[in-house]
Design a protein around this motif. Structure first.
Motif, PDB file in Angstrom:
ATOM      1  N   UNK A 193       0.828  -1.207   0.000  1.00  0.00           N
ATOM      2  CA  UNK A 193       0.000   0.000   0.000  1.00  0.00           C
ATOM      3  C   UNK A 193       0.862   1.256   0.000  1.00  0.00           C
ATOM      4  N   UNK A 194       1.891   1.259   0.857  1.00  0.00           N
ATOM      5  CA  UNK A 194       2.753   2.440   0.938  1.00  0.00           C
ATOM      6  C   UNK A 194       3.507   2.674  -0.363  1.00  0.00           C
ATOM      7  N   UNK A 195       3.960   1.599  -0.989  1.00  0.00           N
ATOM      8  CA  UNK A 195       4.646   1.750  -2.275  1.00  0.00           C
ATOM      9  C   UNK A 195       3.706   2.287  -3.343  1.00  0.00           C
TER      10      UNK A 195
ATOM     11  N   UNK B  71       2.139   6.783  -6.725  1.00  0.00           N
ATOM     12  CA  UNK B  71       1.042   7.606  -7.241  1.00  0.00           C
ATOM     13  C   UNK B  71       1.255   9.069  -6.892  1.00  0.00           C
ATOM     14  N   UNK B  72       1.679   9.332  -5.663  1.00  0.00           N
ATOM     15  CA  UNK B  72       1.878  10.709  -5.194  1.00  0.00           C
ATOM     16  C   UNK B  72       2.970  11.392  -6.002  1.00  0.00           C
TER      17      UNK B  72
ATOM     18  N   UNK C 248       2.386   7.969   4.863  1.00  0.00           N
ATOM     19  CA  UNK C 248       2.966   6.620   4.851  1.00  0.00           C
ATOM     20  C   UNK C 248       3.140   6.096   6.279  1.00  0.00           C
ATOM     21  N   UNK C 249       3.650   6.931   7.165  1.00  0.00           N
ATOM     22  CA  UNK C 249       3.854   6.523   8.555  1.00  0.00           C
ATOM     23  C   UNK C 249       2.513   6.242   9.236  1.00  0.00           C
ATOM     24  N   UNK C 250       1.511   7.102   8.967  1.00  0.00           N
ATOM     25  CA  UNK C 250       0.182   6.906   9.561  1.00  0.00           C
ATOM     26  C   UNK C 250      -0.438   5.596   9.099  1.00  0.00           C
ATOM     27  N   UNK C 251      -0.313   5.306   7.812  1.00  0.00           N
ATOM     28  CA  UNK C 251      -0.851   4.050   7.284  1.00  0.00           C
ATOM     29  C   UNK C 251      -0.163   2.853   7.929  1.00  0.00           C
TER      30      UNK C 251
END
Length: 330
Positions: free
Chosen positions: A261-263, A268-269, A305-308
């Motif tokens: 997910x983070x990747x 995308x960002x 990313x950290x929150x996820x």
């Protein structure tokens, strides 16, 4: 794709008890046979040795002094007791003592019990039967691993009848049982599965499991196991609860999902943000990121990313397993 379990101390409580002791010679009583076996085994730390010494204590019998201890991994141990060589071990190790087992001797111990033979010189003088119980969470652990689509295999150096009895309790198929496997051959058994395309996790706790742990794609050791098993393992569980094997695999899977997910969001960002910061929208729309805005968006990317990743603490809920028999207070 495949999880291989050692039996003694991993699936079982590692607190076996002597259930049968039979004398095969008129010159040796059952008490004497236990004394001889305990004299040889007192220098080892195997659960079977502990069971024999515990049985001797239960009969209030003294331990005989021995010397010249020799241990053959997976076969047995020998020592000099009262000037005679006493050997204690498995049926496979008897061949080194020049003893041939008859069918009548093989049928003395009931199926499902581990058999220990005792010889004095070249004479087979006694047979000891030892039984070990499954841990309370063993069956549920196997069931949940199978529901996750994993193949579960029992790997042991014990005789087939014992392995089949354990497999029956765990509802494992005959093809999922590898018995009478010597310690040095356990790694070969793991390699055989790997050659068939399996990704293998090995769960063990003893010195004999170390080669197999080293061979496996993922080595999982119980926290109550031997130092060499713990040093060899990739994952060390904090106790002896088998349910933690399931939890470690589930947590690994969910952690890997978070990485994906983070990747995805990072790519995308950046795919959207970098062209905008470079001024792609400036000619047509007059939109361009100033350095301060671009820095703010970059910081927001890291925060997201950290929150996820931290959400894993809320999303991962450990399954409810019964406590292990060994972990319960006595």
């Amino acid at each position: 794709s495949t999880v291989v379990f050692d039996k003694t101390g991993t699936l079982t409580t590692a607190s076996p008890q002597v259930t049968t002791c039979v004398s095969l010679s008129h010159g040796f009583s059952e008490d004497r046979i236990l004394q001889l076996a305990a004299a040889v085994e007192q220098g080892t730390h195997h659960p079977i040795a502990t069971a024999i010494c515990r049985a001797l204590e239960g009969r209030n019998l003294p331990i005989i002094d021995a010397e010249g201890f020799v241990t053959q991994t997976g076969l047995g141990a020998a020592a000099m007791v009262d000037g005679e060589r006493v050997w204690v071990g498995s049926a496979e190790g008897l061949s080194g003592c020049g003893v041939i087992l008859s069918e009548s001797v093989l049928s003395i111990i009931p199926p499902g019990e581990t058999v220990v033979y005792v010889t004095v010189g070249d004479e087979l003088v006694g047979v000891i039967g030892i039984c070990d119980r499954l841990k309370s969470d063993a069956k549920m652990t196997v069931e949940r691993l199978q529901k996750m689509g994993l193949n579960v295999v029992l790997l042991t150096g014990d005789r087939f009848s014992v392995a089949e009895a354990i497999a029956s309790e765990l509802q494992l198929s005959e093809g999922s049982v590898l018995a009478e496997v010597r310690p040095e051959d356990k790694a070969k058994a793991i390699a055989a599965y790997q050659q068939q395309g399996h990704r293998v996790a090995m769960v063990g706790d003893g010195i004999n499991d170390a080669p197999a742990l080293a061979q496996a794609d993922v080595a999982i050791a119980l926290g109550t196991g031997t130092d060499v098993a713990i040093e060899t393992a990739d994952i060390v569980l904090m106790g002896d609860a088998l349910g933690d094997v399931v939890e470690s695999i589930r947590l690994s899977q969910q952690t890997f999902n978070k990485i994906r997910q983070n990747l995805f969001w990072a790519f995308a960002y950046n795919t959207i943000g970098l062209p905008m910061a470079a001024g792609v929208l400036l000619p047509g729309f007059g939109i361009v990121f100033s350095p301060s805005v671009a820095a703010a968006f970059m910081a927001f990317s890291s925060v997201s990313v950290v929150t996820n990743s931290l959400l894993l603490r809320r999303q991962f809920t450990p399954a409810d397993f019964p406590p292990s028999i060994k972990s319960q207070p006595e």
